[in-house]
Design an enzyme around this catalytic site. Structure first.
Site, mmCIF file in Angstrom:
data_model
loop_
_atom_site.group_PDB
_atom_site.id
_atom_site.type_symbol
_atom_site.label_atom_id
_atom_site.label_comp_id
_atom_site.label_asym_id
_atom_site.label_seq_id
_atom_site.Cartn_x
_atom_site.Cartn_y
_atom_site.Cartn_z
ATOM 1 N N ARG A 15 0.696 -1.277 0.032
ATOM 2 C CA ARG A 15 0.009 0.037 -0.072
ATOM 3 C C ARG A 15 0.923 1.333 0.076
ATOM 4 O O ARG A 15 0.503 2.480 0.565
ATOM 5 C CB ARG A 15 -0.958 -0.138 1.150
ATOM 6 C CG ARG A 15 -1.910 -1.316 1.187
ATOM 7 C CD ARG A 15 -3.110 -0.788 0.394
ATOM 8 N NE ARG A 15 -4.216 -1.923 0.664
ATOM 9 C CZ ARG A 15 -5.446 -1.339 1.160
ATOM 10 N NH1 ARG A 15 -5.569 -0.245 1.562
ATOM 11 N NH2 ARG A 15 -6.474 -2.236 1.206
ATOM 12 N N TYR B 160 -14.949 -11.277 -0.164
ATOM 13 C CA TYR B 160 -15.579 -10.124 -0.219
ATOM 14 C C TYR B 160 -16.735 -10.299 -1.130
ATOM 15 O O TYR B 160 -17.701 -9.572 -1.093
ATOM 16 C CB TYR B 160 -14.839 -9.225 -1.168
ATOM 17 C CG TYR B 160 -13.604 -8.674 -0.279
ATOM 18 C CD1 TYR B 160 -14.010 -7.388 0.573
ATOM 19 C CD2 TYR B 160 -12.255 -9.199 -0.143
ATOM 20 C CE1 TYR B 160 -13.025 -6.796 1.298
ATOM 21 C CE2 TYR B 160 -11.435 -8.643 0.729
ATOM 22 C CZ TYR B 160 -11.821 -7.443 1.519
ATOM 23 O OH TYR B 160 -10.863 -7.012 2.297
ATOM 24 N N ARG C 50 -6.528 12.241 -5.563
ATOM 25 C CA ARG C 50 -7.867 11.622 -5.021
ATOM 26 C C ARG C 50 -8.698 12.820 -4.978
ATOM 27 O O ARG C 50 -10.034 12.608 -5.046
ATOM 28 C CB ARG C 50 -7.430 10.812 -3.898
ATOM 29 C CG ARG C 50 -8.301 10.067 -3.089
ATOM 30 C CD ARG C 50 -8.884 8.912 -3.998
ATOM 31 N NE ARG C 50 -9.873 8.169 -3.053
ATOM 32 C CZ ARG C 50 -11.029 8.684 -2.976
ATOM 33 N NH1 ARG C 50 -11.490 9.744 -3.461
ATOM 34 N NH2 ARG C 50 -11.785 8.082 -1.923
ATOM 35 N N ASP D 45 -6.802 -2.228 -7.365
ATOM 36 C CA ASP D 45 -7.304 -3.049 -5.984
ATOM 37 C C ASP D 45 -7.734 -4.362 -6.331
ATOM 38 O O ASP D 45 -8.122 -4.858 -7.652
ATOM 39 C CB ASP D 45 -8.690 -2.143 -5.716
ATOM 40 C CG ASP D 45 -9.016 -2.462 -4.159
ATOM 41 O OD1 ASP D 45 -8.395 -1.857 -3.329
ATOM 42 O OD2 ASP D 45 -9.785 -3.584 -4.145
ATOM 43 N N ARG E 105 -3.282 6.858 0.822
ATOM 44 C CA ARG E 105 -3.806 8.181 1.831
ATOM 45 C C ARG E 105 -2.868 8.846 2.539
ATOM 46 O O ARG E 105 -2.879 9.813 3.143
ATOM 47 C CB ARG E 105 -5.144 7.667 2.364
ATOM 48 C CG ARG E 105 -6.255 7.468 1.333
ATOM 49 C CD ARG E 105 -7.627 6.931 2.057
ATOM 50 N NE ARG E 105 -7.145 5.389 2.570
ATOM 51 C CZ ARG E 105 -7.835 4.792 3.032
ATOM 52 N NH1 ARG E 105 -8.902 4.894 3.236
ATOM 53 N NH2 ARG E 105 -7.505 3.587 3.422
HETATM 54 O O1 CP3 Z 1 0.071 -1.494 -2.620
HETATM 55 C C1 CP3 Z 1 -0.297 -0.510 -3.205
HETATM 56 O O2 CP3 Z 1 0.136 0.765 -3.025
HETATM 57 C C2 CP3 Z 1 -1.366 -0.710 -4.674
HETATM 58 C C3 CP3 Z 1 -2.534 -0.486 -4.305
HETATM 59 C C4 CP3 Z 1 -3.503 -1.291 -3.701
HETATM 60 C C5 CP3 Z 1 -4.711 -0.818 -2.947
HETATM 61 N N1 CP3 Z 1 -5.444 -1.815 -2.505
HETATM 62 C C6 CP3 Z 1 -5.059 0.628 -3.010
HETATM 63 C C7 CP3 Z 1 -6.367 1.061 -2.294
HETATM 64 C C8 CP3 Z 1 -3.375 -2.788 -3.325
HETATM 65 C C9 CP3 Z 1 -2.343 -3.749 -3.635
HETATM 66 C C10 CP3 Z 1 -4.462 -3.102 -2.600
HETATM 67 C C11 CP3 Z 1 -5.128 -4.677 -2.286
HETATM 68 C C12 CP3 Z 1 -6.152 -4.742 -1.394
HETATM 69 N N2 CP3 Z 1 -7.314 -4.142 -1.555
HETATM 70 C C13 CP3 Z 1 -6.321 -5.614 -0.425
HETATM 71 C C14 CP3 Z 1 -5.137 -6.765 0.000
HETATM 72 C C15 CP3 Z 1 -3.974 -6.161 0.686
HETATM 73 C C16 CP3 Z 1 -4.416 -5.437 2.002
HETATM 74 O O3 CP3 Z 1 -3.907 -4.535 2.336
HETATM 75 O O4 CP3 Z 1 -4.718 -6.431 3.136
HETATM 76 C C17 CP3 Z 1 -7.526 -5.729 0.229
HETATM 77 C C18 CP3 Z 1 -8.187 -6.395 1.064
HETATM 78 C C19 CP3 Z 1 -8.200 -4.662 -0.592
HETATM 79 C C20 CP3 Z 1 -9.653 -4.161 -0.552
HETATM 80 C C21 CP3 Z 1 -9.723 -2.736 -0.098
HETATM 81 N N3 CP3 Z 1 -9.532 -1.607 -0.908
HETATM 82 C C22 CP3 Z 1 -10.555 -2.397 1.149
HETATM 83 C C23 CP3 Z 1 -10.929 -3.089 2.084
HETATM 84 C C24 CP3 Z 1 -10.387 -1.046 0.957
HETATM 85 C C25 CP3 Z 1 -10.803 0.078 2.058
HETATM 86 C C26 CP3 Z 1 -10.229 0.233 3.171
HETATM 87 C C27 CP3 Z 1 -9.071 0.798 3.008
HETATM 88 O O5 CP3 Z 1 -8.154 0.282 3.430
HETATM 89 O O6 CP3 Z 1 -9.193 2.052 2.516
HETATM 90 C C28 CP3 Z 1 -9.759 -0.701 -0.233
HETATM 91 C C29 CP3 Z 1 -9.538 0.969 -0.681
HETATM 92 C C30 CP3 Z 1 -8.418 1.011 -1.213
HETATM 93 N N4 CP3 Z 1 -7.401 0.363 -1.912
HETATM 94 C C31 CP3 Z 1 -7.560 2.138 -0.993
HETATM 95 C C32 CP3 Z 1 -6.187 2.312 -1.651
HETATM 96 C C33 CP3 Z 1 -5.265 3.137 -1.958
HETATM 97 C C34 CP3 Z 1 -8.130 3.740 -0.544
HETATM 98 C C35 CP3 Z 1 -9.082 4.234 -1.103
HETATM 99 C C36 CP3 Z 1 -9.134 5.710 -1.108
HETATM 100 O O7 CP3 Z 1 -8.419 6.521 -1.491
HETATM 101 O O8 CP3 Z 1 -10.181 6.202 -0.495
#
Ligand code: CP3
Length: 351
Positions: A23, A149, A36, A72, A27
């Site tokens: 990640r 999910y 964003r 994502d 944010r």
């Molecule tokens: O690693 C990176 O920088 C690449 C981008 C990336 C995102 N999500 C961006 C994201 C990657 C590899 C993921 C994987 C992801 N997404 C996982 C597996 C890894 C982990 O962290 O466990 C999971 C379970 C998700 C599902 C997901 N996406 C959730 C549950 C959420 C909401 C909660 C949260 O953390 O915000 C997201 C949203 C998300 N994915 C954001 C980002 C940057 C935030 C969105 C925003 O900008 O508001």
């Protein structure tokens, strides 16, 4: 090119320990927030110019040794036919939740270059824009984590609906997993064809299982994906792209994980990494494993933990430094910049 990360994935000697951070685009970075502000999260994922821009931000800011595609794990879920929305407070919501035969029947195995073309376009654009500075990691959710999910319809704490399907309707679960597995296999092939130089499978929720259930209900599908990808790369004469398998709550599952066929094993922070290496085998290449909340320590205390992990991980064939899970939105970017510098400096001095 800075190929330290790829060398470490292959278990080759490196001048220092490479680092990237799960990640790393997100944010906690003001530069991400600025992009964003203009678009919602899904639009950001689907606009290759913007997705490429935020992918590159942590390369410039943090000086990490690899880029990870900004996307994502839920993108393929939408491509399979579910409705996907991201809510500010509730997180991702998928409708209708897949709970019966009809729900599974309605799902398709999409052609990635059709339904997820924006991902491959982002990868193609990134390879140009990175022009060899650092390698690009592609990724997908692993089948089980993706399935949670789809079955829960969103984030869950107990995974009751998922486990209930597994225990009460195992054939239904298997038919859903077959479709997800086929989707992810094609999706990763398309990412590799488009230019991804490594691929990580995220099995964030794999740790909710006992080892036996993990093997039966999560790992067998991961094994199939990895075996299919390796055979495909060989048949197509594509230079082998390392596969990283990350499982959340790794500690109880290491003996199973080491049979996955992955080139690199992601380890979370709930176990000492030397312990994990002992159980994975000293020929293993590991990735991890600093507690993401250790980033809230003062820098001198972070440094002690970095030293500790580097020392412990020296027993592995290869080590890629990372956090044990994604960096939290509340993290100070300054500490992450310092972390990358520490890993580079201390690992050079150690060797
Ligand atoms: O690693 C990176 O920088 C690449 C981008 C990336 C995102 N999500 C961006 C994201 C990657 C590899 C993921 C994987 C992801 N997404 C996982 C597996 C890894 C982990 O962290 O466990 C999971 C379970 C998700 C599902 C997901 N996406 C959730 C549950 C959420 C909401 C909660 C949260 O953390 O915000 C997201 C949203 C998300 N994915 C954001 C980002 C940057 C935030 C969105 C925003 O900008 O508001």
């Amino acid at each position: 090119m800075n190929d330290t990360f790829l060398k470490a994935c292959r278990g080759e000697k490196t001048d220092y320990t490479p680092i990237w951070i799960m990640r790393q685009a997100g944010r906690y970075l003001d530069q991400y927030q600025a992009v964003r502000k203009k678009v919602d999260f899904l639009t950001l994922c689907k606009t290759p110019e913007l997705a490429a821009e935020v992918t590159i931000q942590p390369i410039d800011i943090l000086k990490v040794d690899a880029a990870i595609l900004f996307s994502d794990i839920l993108i393929p879920v939408e491509a399979m036919g579910m409705n996907l929305e991201f809510h500010e407070k509730r997180g991702p919501v998928m409708t209708p939740a897949v709970r019966d035969e009809d729900g599974v029947k309605k799902l398709s195995v999409p052609d990635p270059e059709d339904k997820m073309k924006f991902v491959m376009d982002t990868i193609r654009l990134l390879r140009k824009e990175l022009s060899g500075r650092v390698p690009l990691i592609g990724f997908s959710g692993a089948p089980f984590t993706t399935a949670t999910y789809m079955i829960e319809g969103g984030t869950s704490k107990t995974f009751l609906n998922t486990k209930r399907m597994i225990f009460q309707a195992p054939e239904l679960y298997a038919s859903l997993m077959d479709k997800i597995t086929a989707t992810i296999t094609e999706y990763l092939k398309a990412q590799i064809k488009a230019g991804a130089q490594a691929a990580q499978l995220f099995d964030t929720w794999g740790g909710i299982f006992s080892p036996g259930d993990f093997k039966e209900y999560a790992l067998q599908y991961v094994k199939k994906i990895i075996a299919d990808l390796k055979k495909w790369m060989k048949d197509e004469k594509i230079a082998p792209v390392p596969i990283i398998y990350f499982v959340g709550e790794t500690a109880g599952l290491l003996e199973e994980i080491r049979t996955s066929g992955a080139d690199v094993y992601g380890v979370d922070w709930r176990i000492n990494i030397d312990d994990a290496i002992r159980r994975l085998g000293s020929d293993a290449v590991v990735q991890g494993n600093l507690d993401p909340i250790a980033m809230f320590l003062p820098k001198d205390k972070i440094e002690l933990r970095v030293k500790d992990i580097l020392g412990r991980a020296s027993s592995a064939r290869g080590h890629i430094f990372n956090l044990g899970h994604g960096v939290l939105p509340e993290t100070s970017p300054d500490n992450v910049i310092a972390l990358v510098e520490m890993v580079h400096r201390l690992s050079r001095k150690d060797r």
